[in-house]
Write a protein that holds these residues in place. Structure first.
Motif, PDB file in Angstrom:
ATOM      1  N   ARG A  97       0.832  -1.213   0.000  1.00 14.67           N
ATOM      2  CA  ARG A  97       0.000   0.000   0.000  1.00 14.67           C
ATOM      3  C   ARG A  97       0.867   1.265   0.000  1.00 14.67           C
ATOM      4  O   ARG A  97       0.554   2.232  -0.691  1.00 14.67           O
ATOM      5  N   ARG A  98       1.969   1.260   0.764  1.00 11.57           N
ATOM      6  CA  ARG A  98       2.891   2.403   0.738  1.00 11.57           C
ATOM      7  C   ARG A  98       3.495   2.568  -0.651  1.00 11.57           C
ATOM      8  O   ARG A  98       3.648   3.682  -1.148  1.00 11.57           O
ATOM      9  N   LEU A  99       3.825   1.457  -1.285  1.00 16.34           N
ATOM     10  CA  LEU A  99       4.350   1.484  -2.653  1.00 16.34           C
ATOM     11  C   LEU A  99       3.311   2.069  -3.595  1.00 16.34           C
ATOM     12  O   LEU A  99       3.629   2.897  -4.453  1.00 16.34           O
ATOM     13  N   TRP A 100       2.060   1.676  -3.407  1.00 17.97           N
ATOM     14  CA  TRP A 100       0.976   2.192  -4.244  1.00 17.97           C
ATOM     15  C   TRP A 100       0.825   3.702  -4.055  1.00 17.97           C
ATOM     16  O   TRP A 100       0.718   4.446  -5.022  1.00 17.97           O
ATOM     17  N   ASP A 101       0.797   4.133  -2.808  1.00 16.41           N
ATOM     18  CA  ASP A 101       0.612   5.552  -2.519  1.00 16.41           C
ATOM     19  C   ASP A 101       1.724   6.404  -3.132  1.00 16.41           C
ATOM     20  O   ASP A 101       1.486   7.531  -3.536  1.00 16.41           O
ATOM     21  N   ALA A 111       7.868  -3.199  -8.742  1.00 17.35           N
ATOM     22  CA  ALA A 111       8.526  -3.501  -7.466  1.00 17.35           C
ATOM     23  C   ALA A 111       7.769  -4.544  -6.645  1.00 17.35           C
ATOM     24  O   ALA A 111       8.360  -5.200  -5.791  1.00 17.35           O
ATOM     25  N   GLY A 112       6.485  -4.704  -6.906  1.00 15.91           N
ATOM     26  CA  GLY A 112       5.657  -5.612  -6.121  1.00 15.91           C
ATOM     27  C   GLY A 112       6.173  -7.034  -6.003  1.00 15.91           C
ATOM     28  O   GLY A 112       6.144  -7.609  -4.913  1.00 15.91           O
ATOM     29  N   PRO A 113       6.663  -7.626  -7.090  1.00 20.26           N
ATOM     30  CA  PRO A 113       7.125  -9.012  -6.976  1.00 20.26           C
ATOM     31  C   PRO A 113       8.210  -9.219  -5.928  1.00 20.26           C
ATOM     32  O   PRO A 113       8.267 -10.281  -5.313  1.00 20.26           O
ATOM     33  N   VAL A 145       9.657  -8.810 -16.429  1.00 23.83           N
ATOM     34  CA  VAL A 145      10.953  -8.191 -16.109  1.00 23.83           C
ATOM     35  C   VAL A 145      11.681  -9.020 -15.059  1.00 23.83           C
ATOM     36  O   VAL A 145      12.863  -9.359 -15.214  1.00 23.83           O
ATOM     37  N   TRP A 146      10.993  -9.378 -13.982  1.00 26.45           N
ATOM     38  CA  TRP A 146      11.638 -10.143 -12.915  1.00 26.45           C
ATOM     39  C   TRP A 146      11.975 -11.564 -13.342  1.00 26.45           C
ATOM     40  O   TRP A 146      12.976 -12.128 -12.888  1.00 26.45           O
TER      41      TRP A 146
END
Length: 164
Positions: A97-101, A111-113, A145-146
């Protein structure tokens, strides 16, 4: 949960099988949250499975499970709310959620993976109101990508260590 036991278990299961069953297991492990491509690709390449086949199969398993989540997330959300109530969000969810914000859908997808796992990242994007098709497209890109990076790094590591 520590990643080390997962590495051992995935490696043990893959070692004990042969032929196409190994690749079916790579597909299955890549689809499982927590294990995903981050664990299964290095382990499979380290055990001597073909890196290109491993990458394609792991990608398909990971993307397929994310697509299944996207298609069924509303039903899963209703079930979860009835089951868990208003519990505190998990640390993985909070990170996503911080990444989303901060970075929105592209950031969560890329970056999620590695930050929270693709399933949590996709769920965060959906809960934040993103359309399913956009989430599917961006998650596919992030997983691709990953997958490439992990496969190249695994091959280089195996080569450097002279394992296979």
């Amino acid at each position: 949960m520590s990643v080390t036991p997962l590495l051992v278990d995935v490696g043990t299961v893959l070692e004990e099988t042969t032929g196409l069953v190994r690749y079916a297991l790579v597909f299955l492990f890549a689809a499982i949250p927590v294990i995903e491509i981050l664990v299964v690709i290095p382990v499979a390449v380290g055990l001597g499975l073909n890196p290109v086949t491993t990458a394609v199969v792991a990608f398909a398993g990971n993307v397929g499970s994310v697509y299944a989540l996207i298609v069924s997330y509303r039903r899963l959300l209703e079930w979860w709310r009835g089951y868990a109530g208003d519990d505190e969000p998990s640390d993985r969810y909070a990170r996503a959620r911080r990444l989303w914000d901060r970075y929105g859908l592209p950031g969560v997808s890329i970056a999620g993976p590695v930050m929270a796992g693709v399933h949590v990242a996709a769920l965060v994007a959906l809960l934040a109101g993103s359309r399913g098709r956009l989430v599917a497209g961006w998650m596919t890109l992030g997983i691709a990508v990953w997958t490439v990076l992990l496969t190249v790094a695994s091959v280089a590591g195996v080569s450097l260590l002279g394992i296979a």
